[in-house]
Design a protein around this motif. Structure first.
Motif, PDB file in Angstrom:
ATOM      1  N   GLY A  42     -29.631  40.802 -14.021  1.00 52.93           N
ATOM      2  CA  GLY A  42     -29.604  41.452 -15.322  1.00 52.93           C
ATOM      3  C   GLY A  42     -28.991  42.841 -15.276  1.00 52.93           C
ATOM      4  N   ALA A  43     -28.314  43.172 -14.186  1.00 54.16           N
ATOM      5  CA  ALA A  43     -27.711  44.493 -14.026  1.00 54.16           C
ATOM      6  C   ALA A  43     -26.411  44.627 -14.810  1.00 54.16           C
ATOM      7  CB  ALA A  43     -27.457  44.783 -12.544  1.00 54.16           C
ATOM      8  N   VAL A  44     -25.786  43.493 -15.088  1.00 55.54           N
ATOM      9  CA  VAL A  44     -24.523  43.497 -15.825  1.00 55.54           C
ATOM     10  C   VAL A  44     -24.448  42.212 -16.648  1.00 55.54           C
ATOM     11  CG1 VAL A  44     -23.147  42.444 -13.972  1.00 55.54           C
ATOM     12  CG2 VAL A  44     -22.028  43.917 -15.600  1.00 55.54           C
ATOM     13  N   ALA A  45     -23.842  42.287 -17.809  1.00 55.50           N
ATOM     14  CA  ALA A  45     -23.663  41.108 -18.659  1.00 55.50           C
ATOM     15  C   ALA A  45     -22.539  40.237 -18.089  1.00 55.50           C
ATOM     16  CB  ALA A  45     -23.327  41.525 -20.083  1.00 55.50           C
ATOM     17  N   TYR A  46     -22.612  38.938 -18.388  1.00 58.85           N
ATOM     18  CA  TYR A  46     -21.603  38.027 -17.830  1.00 58.85           C
ATOM     19  C   TYR A  46     -20.196  38.379 -18.287  1.00 58.85           C
ATOM     20  CZ  TYR A  46     -21.228  35.409 -22.201  1.00 58.85           C
ATOM     21  OH  TYR A  46     -20.994  35.044 -23.505  1.00 58.85           O
ATOM     22  N   GLY A  47     -20.049  38.862 -19.522  1.00 55.77           N
ATOM     23  CA  GLY A  47     -18.726  39.236 -20.023  1.00 55.77           C
ATOM     24  C   GLY A  47     -18.130  40.386 -19.232  1.00 55.77           C
ATOM     25  N   LYS A  48     -18.951  41.366 -18.921  1.00 57.88           N
ATOM     26  CA  LYS A  48     -18.497  42.508 -18.125  1.00 57.88           C
ATOM     27  C   LYS A  48     -18.165  42.066 -16.708  1.00 57.88           C
ATOM     28  CE  LYS A  48     -17.646  46.835 -17.327  1.00 57.88           C
ATOM     29  NZ  LYS A  48     -16.468  47.481 -17.895  1.00 57.88           N
ATOM     30  N   ALA A  49     -18.980  41.184 -16.154  1.00 58.68           N
ATOM     31  CA  ALA A  49     -18.722  40.677 -14.804  1.00 58.68           C
ATOM     32  C   ALA A  49     -17.376  39.953 -14.762  1.00 58.68           C
ATOM     33  CB  ALA A  49     -19.849  39.755 -14.361  1.00 58.68           C
ATOM     34  N   ALA A  50     -17.111  39.126 -15.756  1.00 57.41           N
ATOM     35  CA  ALA A  50     -15.829  38.414 -15.814  1.00 57.41           C
ATOM     36  C   ALA A  50     -14.681  39.406 -15.909  1.00 57.41           C
ATOM     37  CB  ALA A  50     -15.807  37.455 -17.004  1.00 57.41           C
ATOM     38  N   GLU A  51     -14.860  40.423 -16.739  1.00 57.52           N
ATOM     39  CA  GLU A  51     -13.829  41.458 -16.894  1.00 57.52           C
ATOM     40  C   GLU A  51     -13.560  42.161 -15.558  1.00 57.52           C
ATOM     41  OE1 GLU A  51     -13.713  45.855 -18.895  1.00 57.52           O
ATOM     42  OE2 GLU A  51     -14.651  44.274 -20.079  1.00 57.52           O
ATOM     43  N   LEU A  52     -14.618  42.515 -14.847  1.00 59.00           N
ATOM     44  CA  LEU A  52     -14.461  43.190 -13.559  1.00 59.00           C
ATOM     45  C   LEU A  52     -13.745  42.310 -12.536  1.00 59.00           C
ATOM     46  CD1 LEU A  52     -17.953  44.914 -13.313  1.00 59.00           C
ATOM     47  CD2 LEU A  52     -15.745  46.032 -13.739  1.00 59.00           C
ATOM     48  N   LEU A  53     -13.951  40.999 -12.641  1.00 58.83           N
ATOM     49  CA  LEU A  53     -13.286  40.053 -11.736  1.00 58.83           C
ATOM     50  C   LEU A  53     -11.857  39.752 -12.163  1.00 58.83           C
ATOM     51  CD1 LEU A  53     -16.175  37.502 -11.157  1.00 58.83           C
ATOM     52  CD2 LEU A  53     -15.210  39.071  -9.456  1.00 58.83           C
ATOM     53  N   GLY A  54     -11.534  40.094 -13.403  1.00 59.81           N
ATOM     54  CA  GLY A  54     -10.197  39.786 -13.909  1.00 59.81           C
ATOM     55  C   GLY A  54     -10.025  38.322 -14.257  1.00 59.81           C
ATOM     56  N   ILE A  55     -11.126  37.664 -14.657  1.00 60.43           N
ATOM     57  CA  ILE A  55     -11.052  36.264 -15.061  1.00 60.43           C
ATOM     58  C   ILE A  55     -11.634  36.129 -16.462  1.00 60.43           C
ATOM     59  CG2 ILE A  55     -11.195  35.423 -12.686  1.00 60.43           C
ATOM     60  CD1 ILE A  55     -14.121  34.677 -13.183  1.00 60.43           C
ATOM     61  N   GLY A  56     -11.394  35.000 -17.091  1.00 64.85           N
ATOM     62  CA  GLY A  56     -11.898  34.761 -18.428  1.00 64.85           C
ATOM     63  C   GLY A  56     -13.397  34.486 -18.420  1.00 64.85           C
ATOM     64  N   GLN A  57     -14.029  34.743 -19.573  1.00 62.39           N
ATOM     65  CA  GLN A  57     -15.465  34.511 -19.681  1.00 62.39           C
ATOM     66  C   GLN A  57     -15.810  33.038 -19.480  1.00 62.39           C
ATOM     67  OE1 GLN A  57     -17.292  36.216 -23.144  1.00 62.39           O
ATOM     68  NE2 GLN A  57     -16.401  38.229 -22.776  1.00 62.39           N
ATOM     69  N   ALA A  58     -15.004  32.146 -20.026  1.00 66.16           N
ATOM     70  CA  ALA A  58     -15.280  30.711 -19.877  1.00 66.16           C
ATOM     71  C   ALA A  58     -15.265  30.309 -18.409  1.00 66.16           C
ATOM     72  CB  ALA A  58     -14.278  29.886 -20.670  1.00 66.16           C
ATOM     73  N   GLU A  59     -14.300  30.819 -17.659  1.00 68.16           N
ATOM     74  CA  GLU A  59     -14.227  30.505 -16.229  1.00 68.16           C
ATOM     75  C   GLU A  59     -15.461  31.032 -15.492  1.00 68.16           C
ATOM     76  OE1 GLU A  59     -11.476  31.490 -12.291  1.00 68.16           O
ATOM     77  OE2 GLU A  59     -10.690  31.957 -14.277  1.00 68.16           O
ATOM     78  N   PHE A  60     -15.894  32.234 -15.846  1.00 68.76           N
ATOM     79  CA  PHE A  60     -17.053  32.806 -15.174  1.00 68.76           C
ATOM     80  C   PHE A  60     -18.341  32.077 -15.571  1.00 68.76           C
ATOM     81  CE2 PHE A  60     -20.216  36.234 -14.266  1.00 68.76           C
ATOM     82  CZ  PHE A  60     -20.047  36.228 -12.887  1.00 68.76           C
ATOM     83  N   ILE A  61     -18.451  31.689 -16.833  1.00 70.59           N
ATOM     84  CA  ILE A  61     -19.626  30.923 -17.270  1.00 70.59           C
ATOM     85  C   ILE A  61     -19.690  29.600 -16.507  1.00 70.59           C
ATOM     86  CG2 ILE A  61     -20.628  29.631 -19.206  1.00 70.59           C
ATOM     87  CD1 ILE A  61     -19.642  31.934 -21.020  1.00 70.59           C
ATOM     88  N   THR A  62     -18.557  28.951 -16.325  1.00 70.85           N
ATOM     89  CA  THR A  62     -18.511  27.712 -15.546  1.00 70.85           C
ATOM     90  C   THR A  62     -18.980  27.966 -14.122  1.00 70.85           C
ATOM     91  OG1 THR A  62     -16.720  26.831 -16.896  1.00 70.85           O
ATOM     92  CG2 THR A  62     -17.004  25.868 -14.701  1.00 70.85           C
ATOM     93  N   TYR A  63     -18.492  29.048 -13.534  1.00 75.68           N
ATOM     94  CA  TYR A  63     -18.886  29.425 -12.167  1.00 75.68           C
ATOM     95  C   TYR A  63     -20.404  29.634 -12.101  1.00 75.68           C
ATOM     96  CZ  TYR A  63     -19.125  32.234  -7.891  1.00 75.68           C
ATOM     97  OH  TYR A  63     -19.448  32.727  -6.648  1.00 75.68           O
ATOM     98  N   LEU A  64     -20.965  30.365 -13.066  1.00 79.28           N
ATOM     99  CA  LEU A  64     -22.402  30.609 -13.088  1.00 79.28           C
ATOM    100  C   LEU A  64     -23.176  29.305 -13.250  1.00 79.28           C
ATOM    101  CD1 LEU A  64     -22.585  33.777 -15.374  1.00 79.28           C
ATOM    102  CD2 LEU A  64     -22.909  33.685 -12.896  1.00 79.28           C
ATOM    103  N   THR A  65     -22.720  28.459 -14.164  1.00 79.33           N
ATOM    104  CA  THR A  65     -23.394  27.197 -14.440  1.00 79.33           C
ATOM    105  C   THR A  65     -23.415  26.302 -13.196  1.00 79.33           C
ATOM    106  OG1 THR A  65     -22.746  27.328 -16.753  1.00 79.33           O
ATOM    107  CG2 THR A  65     -23.412  25.161 -15.936  1.00 79.33           C
TER     108      THR A  65
END
Length: 86
Positions: A42-65
């Motif tokens: 809970g230190a960072v929101a998934y959208g911010k994490a995706a932004e920091l990685l330079g990937i799209g939110q959908a790709e990061f949500i898939t990775y998390l899932t």
């Protein structure tokens, strides 16, 4: 560009195959794992994490899932309240 920190991480070669990635892909893999852990805590929101990685939110949500990490950050009480709504 955002400020960055660069460091050297020594890991045994025998660990590389256990990651399922090629050695050259490990830096990005480790960045994703760090972002995943920050979201899980809970230190960072998934959208911010995706932004920091330079990937799209959908790709990061898939990775998390795929790793069974929820994008929803509820305390047990908050989750109970949400479930009662339905």
């Amino acid at each position: 560009m955002a400020d960055t920190v660069t460091f050297v991480l020594d890991i045994p070669k025998e660990v590389v195959p256990l990651t399922g990635d090629r050695e050259r892909d490990l830096p990005q893999t480790l960045k994703k794992l760090l972002a995943l852990e920050l979201v899980r805590r809970g230190a960072v929101a998934y959208g911010k994490a995706a932004e920091l990685l330079g990937i799209g939110q959908a790709e990061f949500i898939t990775y998390l899932t795929e790793r069974e990490v929820s994008i929803f950050q509820f305390s047990p009480d908050e989750l109970r309240q949400e479930v009662r709504k339905f």
